[in-house]
Motif scaffolding. Structure first.
Motif, PDB file in Angstrom:
ATOM      1  N   CYS A   1     -50.503   0.156 -54.144  1.00 27.18           N
ATOM      2  CA  CYS A   1     -50.552   0.149 -52.472  1.00 27.18           C
ATOM      3  C   CYS A   1     -50.073  -1.455 -51.870  1.00 27.18           C
ATOM      4  O   CYS A   1     -51.775  -1.644 -51.679  1.00 27.18           O
ATOM      5  CB  CYS A   1     -51.105   0.597 -51.445  1.00 27.18           C
ATOM      6  N   ARG A   2     -49.017  -2.096 -51.346  1.00 27.72           N
ATOM      7  CA  ARG A   2     -49.022  -3.209 -51.223  1.00 27.72           C
ATOM      8  C   ARG A   2     -49.039  -3.782 -49.175  1.00 27.72           C
ATOM      9  O   ARG A   2     -48.009  -2.497 -49.333  1.00 27.72           O
ATOM     10  CB  ARG A   2     -48.674  -4.081 -51.786  1.00 27.72           C
ATOM     11  N   MET A   3     -49.074  -4.807 -49.325  1.00 26.58           N
ATOM     12  CA  MET A   3     -47.891  -4.826 -47.445  1.00 26.58           C
ATOM     13  C   MET A   3     -46.498  -5.027 -48.275  1.00 26.58           C
ATOM     14  O   MET A   3     -46.092  -5.860 -49.079  1.00 26.58           O
ATOM     15  CB  MET A   3     -48.743  -6.621 -46.259  1.00 26.58           C
ATOM     16  N   VAL A   4     -45.673  -4.601 -47.728  1.00 26.18           N
ATOM     17  CA  VAL A   4     -43.857  -5.144 -48.245  1.00 26.18           C
ATOM     18  C   VAL A   4     -42.892  -5.033 -46.647  1.00 26.18           C
ATOM     19  O   VAL A   4     -43.200  -4.360 -45.830  1.00 26.18           O
ATOM     20  CB  VAL A   4     -43.389  -3.573 -48.404  1.00 26.18           C
ATOM     21  N   ASN A   5     -42.861  -6.403 -46.800  1.00 27.17           N
ATOM     22  CA  ASN A   5     -41.867  -6.574 -45.855  1.00 27.17           C
ATOM     23  C   ASN A   5     -40.955  -5.321 -45.312  1.00 27.17           C
ATOM     24  O   ASN A   5     -39.850  -5.350 -44.325  1.00 27.17           O
ATOM     25  CB  ASN A   5     -41.301  -7.832 -45.655  1.00 27.17           C
ATOM     26  N   PHE A   6     -40.033  -5.330 -47.008  1.00 29.60           N
ATOM     27  CA  PHE A   6     -38.728  -4.976 -46.287  1.00 29.60           C
ATOM     28  C   PHE A   6     -37.245  -5.291 -46.009  1.00 29.60           C
ATOM     29  O   PHE A   6     -35.811  -4.433 -45.839  1.00 29.60           O
ATOM     30  CB  PHE A   6     -39.020  -3.262 -46.570  1.00 29.60           C
TER      31      PHE A   6
ATOM     32  N   GLY B   1     -37.312 -28.850 -43.625  1.00 31.11           N
ATOM     33  CA  GLY B   1     -37.891 -28.898 -45.003  1.00 31.11           C
ATOM     34  C   GLY B   1     -38.655 -27.129 -44.668  1.00 31.11           C
ATOM     35  O   GLY B   1     -38.794 -26.795 -46.268  1.00 31.11           O
ATOM     36  N   LYS B   2     -39.077 -27.143 -44.123  1.00 33.03           N
ATOM     37  CA  LYS B   2     -39.638 -25.827 -43.828  1.00 33.03           C
ATOM     38  C   LYS B   2     -38.952 -24.340 -43.218  1.00 33.03           C
ATOM     39  O   LYS B   2     -38.290 -23.999 -42.705  1.00 33.03           O
ATOM     40  CB  LYS B   2     -41.239 -25.953 -42.740  1.00 33.03           C
ATOM     41  N   ILE B   3     -39.835 -23.136 -44.126  1.00 28.85           N
ATOM     42  CA  ILE B   3     -39.141 -21.804 -43.666  1.00 28.85           C
ATOM     43  C   ILE B   3     -40.292 -20.747 -42.737  1.00 28.85           C
ATOM     44  O   ILE B   3     -42.061 -21.372 -43.202  1.00 28.85           O
ATOM     45  CB  ILE B   3     -39.085 -21.190 -44.868  1.00 28.85           C
ATOM     46  N   CYS B   4     -40.016 -20.969 -42.156  1.00 27.47           N
ATOM     47  CA  CYS B   4     -40.815 -19.376 -40.895  1.00 27.47           C
ATOM     48  C   CYS B   4     -40.417 -17.762 -41.003  1.00 27.47           C
ATOM     49  O   CYS B   4     -38.589 -18.024 -41.325  1.00 27.47           O
ATOM     50  CB  CYS B   4     -40.370 -20.128 -39.455  1.00 27.47           C
ATOM     51  N   TRP B   5     -40.809 -17.330 -40.731  1.00 32.04           N
ATOM     52  CA  TRP B   5     -40.183 -15.458 -41.085  1.00 32.04           C
ATOM     53  C   TRP B   5     -40.711 -15.337 -40.294  1.00 32.04           C
ATOM     54  O   TRP B   5     -41.399 -15.168 -39.276  1.00 32.04           O
ATOM     55  CB  TRP B   5     -41.603 -15.145 -42.348  1.00 32.04           C
ATOM     56  N   ILE B   6     -40.108 -14.423 -39.710  1.00 32.34           N
ATOM     57  CA  ILE B   6     -39.980 -13.490 -38.395  1.00 32.34           C
ATOM     58  C   ILE B   6     -39.041 -11.763 -38.499  1.00 32.34           C
ATOM     59  O   ILE B   6     -38.452 -12.301 -38.985  1.00 32.34           O
ATOM     60  CB  ILE B   6     -38.497 -14.235 -37.554  1.00 32.34           C
ATOM     61  N   ASP B   7     -39.606 -11.898 -37.508  1.00 32.06           N
ATOM     62  CA  ASP B   7     -38.986 -10.139 -37.154  1.00 32.06           C
ATOM     63  C   ASP B   7     -39.596  -8.902 -38.567  1.00 32.06           C
ATOM     64  O   ASP B   7     -38.925  -8.371 -39.291  1.00 32.06           O
ATOM     65  CB  ASP B   7     -37.783 -10.006 -37.099  1.00 32.06           C
ATOM     66  N   PRO B   8     -41.065  -9.072 -39.104  1.00 35.05           N
ATOM     67  CA  PRO B   8     -41.483  -8.500 -40.005  1.00 35.05           C
ATOM     68  C   PRO B   8     -41.734  -6.883 -39.656  1.00 35.05           C
ATOM     69  O   PRO B   8     -42.676  -6.055 -40.138  1.00 35.05           O
ATOM     70  CB  PRO B   8     -42.914  -8.910 -40.182  1.00 35.05           C
ATOM     71  N   GLU B   9     -40.940  -6.152 -38.081  1.00 38.31           N
ATOM     72  CA  GLU B   9     -41.099  -5.056 -38.278  1.00 38.31           C
ATOM     73  C   GLU B   9     -41.054  -3.890 -38.623  1.00 38.31           C
ATOM     74  O   GLU B   9     -41.273  -2.758 -38.237  1.00 38.31           O
ATOM     75  CB  GLU B   9     -39.918  -4.911 -36.648  1.00 38.31           C
ATOM     76  N   ARG B  10     -40.309  -4.276 -39.158  1.00 39.25           N
ATOM     77  CA  ARG B  10     -39.619  -2.720 -40.776  1.00 39.25           C
ATOM     78  C   ARG B  10     -40.573  -2.979 -42.551  1.00 39.25           C
ATOM     79  O   ARG B  10     -40.532  -1.930 -42.309  1.00 39.25           O
ATOM     80  CB  ARG B  10     -38.181  -3.571 -41.425  1.00 39.25           C
ATOM     81  N   GLY B  11     -41.910  -2.933 -41.983  1.00 37.19           N
ATOM     82  CA  GLY B  11     -42.988  -3.725 -42.963  1.00 37.19           C
ATOM     83  C   GLY B  11     -43.668  -2.517 -43.396  1.00 37.19           C
ATOM     84  O   GLY B  11     -43.719  -1.165 -42.206  1.00 37.19           O
ATOM     85  N   PHE B  12     -44.151  -1.592 -44.357  1.00 38.31           N
ATOM     86  CA  PHE B  12     -44.915  -0.470 -44.570  1.00 38.31           C
ATOM     87  C   PHE B  12     -45.597  -0.652 -45.873  1.00 38.31           C
ATOM     88  O   PHE B  12     -45.531  -2.105 -46.503  1.00 38.31           O
ATOM     89  CB  PHE B  12     -43.650   0.264 -45.039  1.00 38.31           C
ATOM     90  N   TRP B  13     -46.318  -0.172 -45.776  1.00 34.68           N
ATOM     91  CA  TRP B  13     -47.451  -0.169 -46.459  1.00 34.68           C
ATOM     92  C   TRP B  13     -46.967   0.296 -48.044  1.00 34.68           C
ATOM     93  O   TRP B  13     -46.676   1.389 -47.831  1.00 34.68           O
ATOM     94  CB  TRP B  13     -49.210   0.806 -46.885  1.00 34.68           C
ATOM     95  N   GLY B  14     -46.486  -0.060 -49.270  1.00 34.35           N
ATOM     96  CA  GLY B  14     -46.253   0.085 -50.057  1.00 34.35           C
ATOM     97  C   GLY B  14     -45.311   0.219 -51.298  1.00 34.35           C
ATOM     98  O   GLY B  14     -46.597  -1.054 -51.784  1.00 34.35           O
ATOM     99  N   ASP B  15     -44.726   0.458 -52.146  1.00 31.53           N
ATOM    100  CA  ASP B  15     -44.738  -0.270 -53.598  1.00 31.53           C
ATOM    101  C   ASP B  15     -44.252  -1.593 -53.664  1.00 31.53           C
ATOM    102  O   ASP B  15     -42.628  -1.934 -52.714  1.00 31.53           O
ATOM    103  CB  ASP B  15     -43.055   0.499 -54.563  1.00 31.53           C
TER     104      ASP B  15
ATOM    105  N   ASP C   1     -39.607  -4.403 -52.062  1.00 31.16           N
ATOM    106  CA  ASP C   1     -39.004  -6.331 -51.836  1.00 31.16           C
ATOM    107  C   ASP C   1     -38.025  -7.044 -52.720  1.00 31.16           C
ATOM    108  O   ASP C   1     -37.418  -8.193 -51.858  1.00 31.16           O
ATOM    109  CB  ASP C   1     -40.461  -7.078 -51.017  1.00 31.16           C
ATOM    110  N   PHE C   2     -37.886  -6.717 -53.433  1.00 30.52           N
ATOM    111  CA  PHE C   2     -36.385  -6.916 -54.269  1.00 30.52           C
ATOM    112  C   PHE C   2     -35.229  -7.076 -53.833  1.00 30.52           C
ATOM    113  O   PHE C   2     -34.771  -7.621 -54.376  1.00 30.52           O
ATOM    114  CB  PHE C   2     -36.907  -7.176 -55.934  1.00 30.52           C
ATOM    115  N   ILE C   3     -35.251  -6.243 -53.327  1.00 30.90           N
ATOM    116  CA  ILE C   3     -33.884  -5.423 -52.419  1.00 30.90           C
ATOM    117  C   ILE C   3     -32.823  -6.903 -51.903  1.00 30.90           C
ATOM    118  O   ILE C   3     -32.030  -6.709 -51.653  1.00 30.90           O
ATOM    119  CB  ILE C   3     -33.769  -4.497 -51.836  1.00 30.90           C
ATOM    120  N   THR C   4     -33.901  -8.268 -50.940  1.00 35.09           N
ATOM    121  CA  THR C   4     -33.554  -8.604 -50.232  1.00 35.09           C
ATOM    122  C   THR C   4     -32.555 -10.029 -51.291  1.00 35.09           C
ATOM    123  O   THR C   4     -32.894 -11.292 -50.709  1.00 35.09           O
ATOM    124  CB  THR C   4     -33.904  -8.695 -49.111  1.00 35.09           C
TER     125      THR C   4
END
Length: 324
Positions: A205-210, A222-236, A240-243
């Motif tokens: 059970c891990r944090m998954v962004n999906f 040169g840096k990246i920033c992460w936005i919109d983690p709203e579709r996250g869940f606790w899971g497999d 996350d390799f889908i994207t």
């Protein structure tokens, strides 16, 4: 903003009052922000020159899928998780307002991040490869965040990934039926969840962004920033390799390079095996079911995005079912 049935259209007066109430300052200009298809987002500049991003959930009257109800509260939670447990660059949330007193829907005000989404940047091949490597390293960081219960925070958590995934898929099938449509593929997917129950009962059970598509990662200096983690869940974490790499329509075996990069910095390695292929294929089915059902609440049948979802989900199901 992108045309969608779920977007809340805030008035200038509402936004001005919201910023005044939370003592952030006087609003000077407001402009639509981003290409999202669910929430509304605005860039708000104050008269002192400071800029903020305002995000507003769909209105209560909008038809949304079961897992999307109260999803905004989860988004704020996932930002908090990343700030507290990782060094991932992501916006700071300044104000969460779920009262619906001023803006008549859940909303929050956050740091306005600089940069362009990855898809909009003209990278050289080497630069793009480096950025994708950074993206994969981000995933290894969130996959260190553990929980003992699975699923969506906003929809109720479960003791195993089998129970959570079956519930998540079942809710989408119910949503589809309630909208007046059948989903034979969704029913077939649930039968495969049952077929592989034993395997799914032993998934970590891990944090998954999906949702770590290039549209949800900004690039600046040169840096990246992460936005919109709203579709996250606790899971497999395999989900996350889908994207990554060749995307959602190819099996995990097509992503050996991405797995290699992941395993360089991951605390728990993901090894390509029959088991991980099955876990990945089930995650692809879940995304296919989301795309299949969400088109009914978001778009009209003659709109390009409706057609896109139809084609995407069919190709994902076909690929995944061949593995399962």
């Amino acid at each position: 903003m992108i045309k969608s049935k779920t977007k809340y259209e805030a008035s200038i007066e509402e936004i001005r009052e919201l910023f005044s109430f939370h003592k952030l300052g006087n609003v000077k200009t407001i402009a639509p922000l981003g290409n999202g298809e669910f929430n509304s987002a605005y860039k708000v500049i104050l008269d002192d020159g400071k800029s903020f991003a305002l995000k507003i959930a769909p209105p209560e009257s909008a038809t949304v899928l079961s897992y999307e109800k109260n999803m905004m509260e989860s988004e704020v939670f996932w930002y908090k998780m990343m700030h507290e447990n990782t060094d991932i660059l992501c916006p700071e949330v300044y104000v969460s307002d779920f009262s619906k007193d001023i803006v008549k829907s859940n909303c929050f005000i956050m740091q306005m991040m600089e940069g362009e989404p990855l898809w909009a940047v003209n990278f050289s091949d080497n630069e793009y490869e480096n950025v994708q490597k950074q993206k994969i390293e981000m995933l290894t960081k969130i996959h260190r965040i553990k929980n003992d219960r699975f699923g969506y925070r906003q929809a109720g958590l479960h003791d195993t990934w089998y129970d959570a995934l079956k519930s998540m898929a079942g809710n989408l099938v119910k949503d589809c039926n309630a909208l007046g449509y059948k989903t034979p593929d969704g029913e077939k997917f649930i039968s495969y969840i049952d077929k592989h129950a034993k395997l799914l009962q032993n998934v970590p059970c891990r944090m998954v962004n999906f949702d770590l598509w290039d549209s949800n990662v900004l690039y600046h200096d040169g840096k990246i920033c992460w936005i919109d983690p709203e579709r996250g869940f606790w899971g497999d974490p395999v989900a996350d390799f889908i994207t990554l790499g060749t995307g959602q329509k190819t099996p995990l075996s097509a992503k050996e390079k991405e797995l290699e990069i992941y395993n360089e910095t991951a605390q728990e390695k993901i090894v390509l095996s029959r088991e991980t292929e099955i876990r990945y294929a089930l995650a692809v089915c879940y995304l296919a079911l989301i795309e299949e059902v969400e088109k009914y609440v978001r778009y009209e049948p003659d709109e390009p995005n409706y057609i896109r979802n139809t084609v995407d989900s069919r190709e994902m199901y076909d690929m995944a079912f061949a593995i399962l």
